[in-house]
Design a protein around this motif. Structure first.
Motif, PDB file in Angstrom:
ATOM      1  N   ALA A   7       0.840  -1.207   0.000  1.00 33.01           N
ATOM      2  CA  ALA A   7       0.000   0.000   0.000  1.00 33.01           C
ATOM      3  C   ALA A   7       0.873   1.254   0.000  1.00 33.01           C
ATOM      4  N   ARG A   8       1.956   1.221   0.778  1.00 33.38           N
ATOM      5  CA  ARG A   8       2.870   2.369   0.857  1.00 33.38           C
ATOM      6  C   ARG A   8       3.476   2.661  -0.521  1.00 33.38           C
ATOM      7  N   SER A   9       3.937   1.622  -1.214  1.00 33.22           N
ATOM      8  CA  SER A   9       4.520   1.795  -2.552  1.00 33.22           C
ATOM      9  C   SER A   9       3.502   2.326  -3.547  1.00 33.22           C
ATOM     10  N   ALA A  10       2.277   1.773  -3.485  1.00 33.93           N
ATOM     11  CA  ALA A  10       1.230   2.196  -4.423  1.00 33.93           C
ATOM     12  C   ALA A  10       0.877   3.665  -4.219  1.00 33.93           C
ATOM     13  N   VAL A  11       0.707   4.068  -2.955  1.00 34.95           N
ATOM     14  CA  VAL A  11       0.352   5.462  -2.659  1.00 34.95           C
ATOM     15  C   VAL A  11       1.513   6.396  -3.031  1.00 34.95           C
ATOM     16  N   ASN A  44      -7.227  15.373   4.773  1.00 35.88           N
ATOM     17  CA  ASN A  44      -7.536  13.950   4.987  1.00 35.88           C
ATOM     18  C   ASN A  44      -6.398  13.030   4.550  1.00 35.88           C
ATOM     19  N   PHE A  45      -5.556  13.506   3.620  1.00 35.34           N
ATOM     20  CA  PHE A  45      -4.454  12.683   3.116  1.00 35.34           C
ATOM     21  C   PHE A  45      -3.225  12.691   4.024  1.00 35.34           C
ATOM     22  N   ASP A  46      -3.241  13.467   5.100  1.00 36.71           N
ATOM     23  CA  ASP A  46      -2.061  13.565   5.974  1.00 36.71           C
ATOM     24  C   ASP A  46      -1.531  12.201   6.445  1.00 36.71           C
ATOM     25  N   PRO A  47      -2.394  11.270   6.903  1.00 36.20           N
ATOM     26  CA  PRO A  47      -1.847   9.971   7.330  1.00 36.20           C
ATOM     27  C   PRO A  47      -1.135   9.234   6.192  1.00 36.20           C
ATOM     28  N   LEU A  48      -1.664   9.370   4.972  1.00 33.68           N
ATOM     29  CA  LEU A  48      -1.018   8.717   3.826  1.00 33.68           C
ATOM     30  C   LEU A  48       0.345   9.341   3.545  1.00 33.68           C
ATOM     31  N   VAL A  49       0.401  10.663   3.598  1.00 36.39           N
ATOM     32  CA  VAL A  49       1.655  11.376   3.314  1.00 36.39           C
ATOM     33  C   VAL A  49       2.712  11.064   4.377  1.00 36.39           C
ATOM     34  N   VAL A  50       2.306  11.027   5.634  1.00 39.22           N
ATOM     35  CA  VAL A  50       3.255  10.658   6.699  1.00 39.22           C
ATOM     36  C   VAL A  50       3.682   9.201   6.514  1.00 39.22           C
ATOM     37  N   GLY A  51       2.725   8.343   6.168  1.00 35.50           N
ATOM     38  CA  GLY A  51       3.032   6.927   5.970  1.00 35.50           C
ATOM     39  C   GLY A  51       4.032   6.656   4.861  1.00 35.50           C
ATOM     40  N   ILE A  52       3.987   7.464   3.788  1.00 36.09           N
ATOM     41  CA  ILE A  52       4.919   7.216   2.671  1.00 36.09           C
ATOM     42  C   ILE A  52       6.246   7.949   2.823  1.00 36.09           C
ATOM     43  N   THR A  53       6.312   8.926   3.743  1.00 35.94           N
ATOM     44  CA  THR A  53       7.565   9.677   3.887  1.00 35.94           C
ATOM     45  C   THR A  53       8.374   9.267   5.116  1.00 35.94           C
ATOM     46  N   ALA A  54       7.706   8.747   6.137  1.00 37.48           N
ATOM     47  CA  ALA A  54       8.442   8.314   7.334  1.00 37.48           C
ATOM     48  C   ALA A  54       9.306   7.108   6.970  1.00 37.48           C
ATOM     49  N   PRO A  55      10.513   7.023   7.525  1.00 32.52           N
ATOM     50  CA  PRO A  55      11.414   5.925   7.162  1.00 32.52           C
ATOM     51  C   PRO A  55      11.060   4.582   7.793  1.00 32.52           C
ATOM     52  N   ARG A  56      10.090   4.576   8.708  1.00 31.01           N
ATOM     53  CA  ARG A  56       9.654   3.339   9.361  1.00 31.01           C
ATOM     54  C   ARG A  56       8.130   3.252   9.287  1.00 31.01           C
ATOM     55  N   PRO A  57       7.569   2.043   9.345  1.00 26.24           N
ATOM     56  CA  PRO A  57       6.105   1.919   9.330  1.00 26.24           C
ATOM     57  C   PRO A  57       5.472   2.697  10.486  1.00 26.24           C
ATOM     58  N   VAL A  58       4.352   3.340  10.209  1.00 25.61           N
ATOM     59  CA  VAL A  58       3.668   4.176  11.201  1.00 25.61           C
ATOM     60  C   VAL A  58       2.311   3.566  11.536  1.00 25.61           C
ATOM     61  N   VAL A  71     -14.896  -3.646   3.384  1.00 23.73           N
ATOM     62  CA  VAL A  71     -13.640  -3.589   2.629  1.00 23.73           C
ATOM     63  C   VAL A  71     -12.691  -2.531   3.209  1.00 23.73           C
ATOM     64  N   LEU A  72     -13.140  -1.276   3.324  1.00 23.01           N
ATOM     65  CA  LEU A  72     -12.281  -0.205   3.843  1.00 23.01           C
ATOM     66  C   LEU A  72     -11.770  -0.540   5.245  1.00 23.01           C
ATOM     67  N   GLY A  73     -12.649  -1.067   6.092  1.00 23.31           N
ATOM     68  CA  GLY A  73     -12.254  -1.422   7.456  1.00 23.31           C
ATOM     69  C   GLY A  73     -11.076  -2.376   7.488  1.00 23.31           C
ATOM     70  N   ASN A  74     -11.095  -3.369   6.595  1.00 23.75           N
ATOM     71  CA  ASN A  74     -10.003  -4.337   6.509  1.00 23.75           C
ATOM     72  C   ASN A  74      -8.708  -3.682   6.046  1.00 23.75           C
ATOM     73  N   ILE A  75      -8.824  -2.805   5.050  1.00 20.96           N
ATOM     74  CA  ILE A  75      -7.648  -2.105   4.514  1.00 20.96           C
ATOM     75  C   ILE A  75      -7.017  -1.233   5.591  1.00 20.96           C
ATOM     76  N   VAL A  76      -7.859  -0.462   6.298  1.00 21.68           N
ATOM     77  CA  VAL A  76      -7.363   0.433   7.354  1.00 21.68           C
ATOM     78  C   VAL A  76      -6.632  -0.380   8.429  1.00 21.68           C
ATOM     79  N   ARG A  77      -7.214  -1.511   8.819  1.00 21.00           N
ATOM     80  CA  ARG A  77      -6.604  -2.366   9.842  1.00 21.00           C
ATOM     81  C   ARG A  77      -5.247  -2.904   9.361  1.00 21.00           C
ATOM     82  N   LYS A  78      -5.185  -3.335   8.087  1.00 16.31           N
ATOM     83  CA  LYS A  78      -3.937  -3.892   7.540  1.00 16.31           C
ATOM     84  C   LYS A  78      -2.861  -2.821   7.342  1.00 16.31           C
ATOM     85  N   CYS A  79      -3.274  -1.555   7.404  1.00  9.77           N
ATOM     86  CA  CYS A  79      -2.304  -0.449   7.281  1.00  9.77           C
ATOM     87  C   CYS A  79      -1.902   0.085   8.653  1.00  9.77           C
TER      88      CYS A  79
END
Length: 193
Positions: A7-11, A44-58, A71-79
């Motif tokens: 997900a991080r790579s795709a985003v 709303n995209f802030d968590p995605l932006v932090v997730g792709i720029t931080a050097p470790r999983p957040v 579907v979304l609930g599962n994705i959010v949990r897996k992230c």
């Protein structure tokens, strides 16, 4: 490859060129151990932006309602997100956040609690101070600067960890610690505009 990495790579493939993301201060980010990552909240995209720029999983708290969406609930949990009941003292989410830090992971938090409608930094809630005081973790301020507009530069600035030993020794309150964290985020914004 984990779902988080995929997900991080795709985003990142979409967001980095679209928002011309510039990352500053990665050298300040602790390489291991628990990290409380405190960021201003402008979109709303802030968590995605932090997730792709931080050097470790957040790991993030996310509003409980998201986990109930098919579907979304599962994705959010897996992230790496876990639910929080907003507007209530949710002890379960507090324990979950402390566990993330105790386990040596990165816990991303937006101290303002909600997005700023104006883009200006708001007042932080005492939750950030609670986690900073309770966990033996590094506290890293982060600022997201700029508009979320296509092909306009968006900066993500990671600051130096805040010296928490003195703050803990002085027995500062959660509110005082949150104010300190917010002032560090404000400084990052002012210095990097």
């Amino acid at each position: 490859m984990t779902f988080y990495s995929f997900a991080r790579s795709a985003v990142a493939t979409i967001f980095k060129p679209w928002y011309r993301i510039e990352v500053i201060g990665l050298e300040h980010f602790p390489k291991n151990g628990g990290v409380l990552l405190c960021t201003n909240h402008i979109h709303n995209f802030d968590p995605l932006v932090v997730g792709i720029t931080a050097p470790r999983p957040v790991h993030f708290m996310a509003k409980e309602e998201l986990f109930n969406v098919p579907v979304l609930g599962n994705i959010v949990r897996k992230c790496n997100a876990f639910p929080v009941k907003r507007g209530k003292g949710d002890r379960e989410s507090l324990r979950a956040g402390l566990k993330v830090l105790k386990d040596g992971n990165v816990f991303g938090l937006f101290p303002e609690g909600t997005r700023s409608k104006t883009g200006e930094i708001g007042k932080g809630l005492s939750g950030a101070g609670f986690f900073a005081l309770r966990a033996e973790a590094e506290v890293v301020p982060c600022a997201i600067i700029g508009p979320y507009k296509s092909l306009k530069k968006l900066k993500v600035v990671y600051g130096k960890p805040i010296a928490m030993e003195e703050v803990r020794a002085a027995r500062a309150s959660a509110e005082e610690v949150t104010e300190l964290i917010m002032s560090e985020i404000h400084k990052l914004i002012k210095e990097n505009k």
